[in-house]
Scaffold this active site. Structure first.
Site, PDB file in Angstrom:
ATOM      1  N   LYS A  73      29.445  31.636  41.622  1.00  0.00           N
ATOM      2  CA  LYS A  73      30.688  31.612  42.410  1.00  0.00           C
ATOM      3  C   LYS A  73      30.504  32.113  43.847  1.00  0.00           C
ATOM      4  O   LYS A  73      31.237  31.702  44.739  1.00  0.00           O
ATOM      5  CB  LYS A  73      31.760  32.443  41.706  1.00  0.00           C
ATOM      6  CG  LYS A  73      32.272  31.818  40.428  1.00  0.00           C
ATOM      7  CD  LYS A  73      33.388  32.646  39.822  1.00  0.00           C
ATOM      8  CE  LYS A  73      33.843  32.054  38.510  1.00  0.00           C
ATOM      9  NZ  LYS A  73      34.946  32.792  37.902  1.00  0.00           N
ATOM     10  N   ASP A 109      40.976  31.302  40.517  1.00  0.00           N
ATOM     11  CA  ASP A 109      41.067  32.526  39.695  1.00  0.00           C
ATOM     12  C   ASP A 109      42.146  33.442  40.280  1.00  0.00           C
ATOM     13  O   ASP A 109      42.860  34.125  39.546  1.00  0.00           O
ATOM     14  CB  ASP A 109      39.739  33.300  39.695  1.00  0.00           C
ATOM     15  CG  ASP A 109      38.674  32.633  38.832  1.00  0.00           C
ATOM     16  OD1 ASP A 109      39.034  31.856  37.930  1.00  0.00           O
ATOM     17  OD2 ASP A 109      37.480  32.907  39.069  1.00  0.00           O
TER      18      ASP A 109
HETATM   19  P1  NAP Z   1      30.170  38.937  37.976  1.00  0.00           P
HETATM   20  O1  NAP Z   1      30.459  38.548  39.371  1.00  0.00           O
HETATM   21  O2  NAP Z   1      28.824  38.635  37.402  1.00  0.00           O
HETATM   22  O3  NAP Z   1      30.446  40.516  37.814  1.00  0.00           O
HETATM   23  C1  NAP Z   1      30.163  41.148  36.601  1.00  0.00           C
HETATM   24  C2  NAP Z   1      30.672  42.575  36.638  1.00  0.00           C
HETATM   25  O4  NAP Z   1      30.408  43.146  35.344  1.00  0.00           O
HETATM   26  C3  NAP Z   1      29.967  43.465  37.651  1.00  0.00           C
HETATM   27  O5  NAP Z   1      30.857  44.434  38.103  1.00  0.00           O
HETATM   28  C4  NAP Z   1      28.858  44.112  36.793  1.00  0.00           C
HETATM   29  O6  NAP Z   1      28.436  45.373  37.269  1.00  0.00           O
HETATM   30  C5  NAP Z   1      29.597  44.320  35.494  1.00  0.00           C
HETATM   31  N1  NAP Z   1      28.688  44.408  34.351  1.00  0.00           N
HETATM   32  C6  NAP Z   1      28.030  43.389  33.746  1.00  0.00           C
HETATM   33  N2  NAP Z   1      27.298  43.875  32.706  1.00  0.00           N
HETATM   34  C7  NAP Z   1      27.507  45.209  32.670  1.00  0.00           C
HETATM   35  C8  NAP Z   1      27.043  46.255  31.823  1.00  0.00           C
HETATM   36  N3  NAP Z   1      26.210  46.029  30.810  1.00  0.00           N
HETATM   37  N4  NAP Z   1      27.468  47.518  32.056  1.00  0.00           N
HETATM   38  C9  NAP Z   1      28.318  47.775  33.084  1.00  0.00           C
HETATM   39  N5  NAP Z   1      28.798  46.831  33.921  1.00  0.00           N
HETATM   40  C10 NAP Z   1      28.402  45.554  33.713  1.00  0.00           C
HETATM   41  O7  NAP Z   1      31.206  38.270  36.953  1.00  0.00           O
HETATM   42  P2  NAP Z   1      32.719  37.815  37.231  1.00  0.00           P
HETATM   43  O8  NAP Z   1      32.766  36.378  37.599  1.00  0.00           O
HETATM   44  O9  NAP Z   1      33.364  38.804  38.133  1.00  0.00           O
HETATM   45  O10 NAP Z   1      33.338  37.901  35.745  1.00  0.00           O
HETATM   46  C11 NAP Z   1      33.733  39.152  35.206  1.00  0.00           C
HETATM   47  C12 NAP Z   1      34.551  38.937  33.930  1.00  0.00           C
HETATM   48  O11 NAP Z   1      35.737  38.214  34.225  1.00  0.00           O
HETATM   49  C13 NAP Z   1      33.821  38.147  32.850  1.00  0.00           C
HETATM   50  O12 NAP Z   1      34.058  38.771  31.616  1.00  0.00           O
HETATM   51  C14 NAP Z   1      34.490  36.788  32.872  1.00  0.00           C
HETATM   52  O13 NAP Z   1      34.507  36.172  31.605  1.00  0.00           O
HETATM   53  C15 NAP Z   1      35.907  37.186  33.268  1.00  0.00           C
HETATM   54  N6  NAP Z   1      36.604  36.048  33.885  1.00  0.00           N
HETATM   55  C16 NAP Z   1      37.724  35.572  33.263  1.00  0.00           C
HETATM   56  C17 NAP Z   1      38.398  34.495  33.806  1.00  0.00           C
HETATM   57  C18 NAP Z   1      39.625  33.973  33.116  1.00  0.00           C
HETATM   58  O14 NAP Z   1      40.062  32.873  33.463  1.00  0.00           O
HETATM   59  N7  NAP Z   1      40.233  34.714  32.220  1.00  0.00           N
HETATM   60  C19 NAP Z   1      37.955  33.891  34.991  1.00  0.00           C
HETATM   61  C20 NAP Z   1      36.825  34.429  35.610  1.00  0.00           C
HETATM   62  C21 NAP Z   1      36.146  35.508  35.045  1.00  0.00           C
HETATM   63  P3  NAP Z   1      27.193  45.499  38.323  1.00  0.00           P
HETATM   64  O15 NAP Z   1      27.775  45.274  39.683  1.00  0.00           O
HETATM   65  O16 NAP Z   1      26.720  46.871  38.094  1.00  0.00           O
HETATM   66  O17 NAP Z   1      26.200  44.427  37.912  1.00  0.00           O
END
Ligand code: NAP
Length: 294
Positions: A73, A109
């Site tokens: 993204k 989003d």
């Molecule tokens: P992203 O940009 O990859 O960010 C992931 C986040 O999770 C970062 O803050 C990362 O921390 C943290 N993280 C990942 N693994 C971790 C762990 N083991 N321990 C602690 N922190 C961890 O992903 P994103 O696109 O923002 O997505 C985040 C969530 O939103 C996902 O679960 C996704 O499914 C959900 N989402 C839902 C929708 C919906 O339509 N409902 C849409 C988009 C996303 P670091 O910075 O330390 O790596």
């Protein structure tokens, strides 16, 4: 599903890596069939090193547009011609429209988050809120909070402190807000921060299928009856975090409404047609139950 496809059928894609568990192909194809639109939506597993080639393919093959999901993204932006205002401030794109050879990036989003939080607007405005995560979705949450909800104070709690600091610096400049506080994700230390927040948002992948027993915290004292807890995760529908918070009396909301609302907005950008949301939610819930029992 459609009986057949003809020479006029328009193609829309989803790119991500991995891509296998996405519900978007079901949502989009079902809606196109329901609305009798001559489109097909296909998922493509594209690793990061192939993003530029994928954008060239969109142009060469004349795709109508794309959805973009994890982990592309943010990285996709440098391959696009133009960004909408919200995508530019957030710094992440989940929808691309091929506008006669010009690739325009949007962040729907943000719309999904707005639709989920708007029933709680009165409670959020002027309150202290906590956002766990500092990735693309956390940025879309912060954009919404600042643009539409005006909280008094925003805590950003993230595993990687540097990433939270970068987010704060970006939004302080882009949206002129200075009531941010950053914390490392370390549950025993986060209790006070969480328990005094009226809204807690999980924008991390912690608790997502298949690691459904994980949670950003299992400390009961983090939650109370005067809170809203919004977990962006939609699989499972009720995360461990939501279970813990609900047991303490908090109002909990999962990511399903956001999933459908962002899909509806993307659908509208590509086709100009409104998605019949309640019909799609009903169908998706049945599809999820059926696919998880296979
Ligand atoms: P992203 O940009 O990859 O960010 C992931 C986040 O999770 C970062 O803050 C990362 O921390 C943290 N993280 C990942 N693994 C971790 C762990 N083991 N321990 C602690 N922190 C961890 O992903 P994103 O696109 O923002 O997505 C985040 C969530 O939103 C996902 O679960 C996704 O499914 C959900 N989402 C839902 C929708 C919906 O339509 N409902 C849409 C988009 C996303 P670091 O910075 O330390 O790596």
């Amino acid at each position: 599903m459609k009986d057949s496809f003809f020479a006029n059928t328009e193609l829309i894609g989803l790119i991500g890596h991995p891509i296998k568990h996405s519900y978007s192909p079901f949502i989009q194809n079902y809606t196109m069939e329901l609305m009798k639109l001559d489109y097909i939506y296909l998922a493509f597993d594209v690793p990061s090193e192939n993003l530029k080639n994928a954008m060239n393919a969109v142009l060469a093959l004349g795709l109508k547009g794309l959805n973009v999901t994890l982990p592309h993204k943010e990285k996709i932006i440098k391959h696009l011609d133009e960004l909408s205002e919200e995508a530019s401030i957030i710094g992440a794109v989940n929808t691309i429209v091929n506008d006669h050879g010009k690739l325009v990036g949007y962040n729907t989003d943000a719309y999904g988050i707005y639709e989920t939080l708007v029933p709680f607007k009165d409670k959020i405005t002027g309150s202290k809120v906590s956002v766990i995560g500092a990735g693309g979705s956390a940025r879309a949450v912060i954009f919404n909070l600042l643009r539409h909800f005006k909280p008094e104070e925003i805590n950003i709690i993230n595993r990687t402190h540097q990433r939270a600091d970068t987010l704060v610096n970006d939004f302080s400049v882009k949206m002129r807000y200075d009531a941010f506080h950053t914390f490392e994700l370390f549950p025993p230390d986060n209790v006070g921060t969480l328990s005094t927040s009226k809204l807690i948002v999980n924008a991390t992948t912690i608790g997502m299928f298949p690691a459904v027993e994980d949670s950003i915290t299992d400390i009961d004292e983090s939650f109370n009856e005067d809170q809203i807890v919004f977990d962006l995760i939609y699989n499972p529908a009720k995360t461990k975090l939501m279970e813990t918070a609900e047991a303490q009396g908090a109002k909990v909301v999962g990511g399903m409404q956001m999933l459908i609302s962002q899909a509806a907005k993307s659908f509208e950008l590509w086709t100009g047609v409104e998605m019949p949301i309640s019909e799609i939610i009903e169908k998706l819930e049945k599809y999820i139950i059926k696919s998880s029992s296979l």
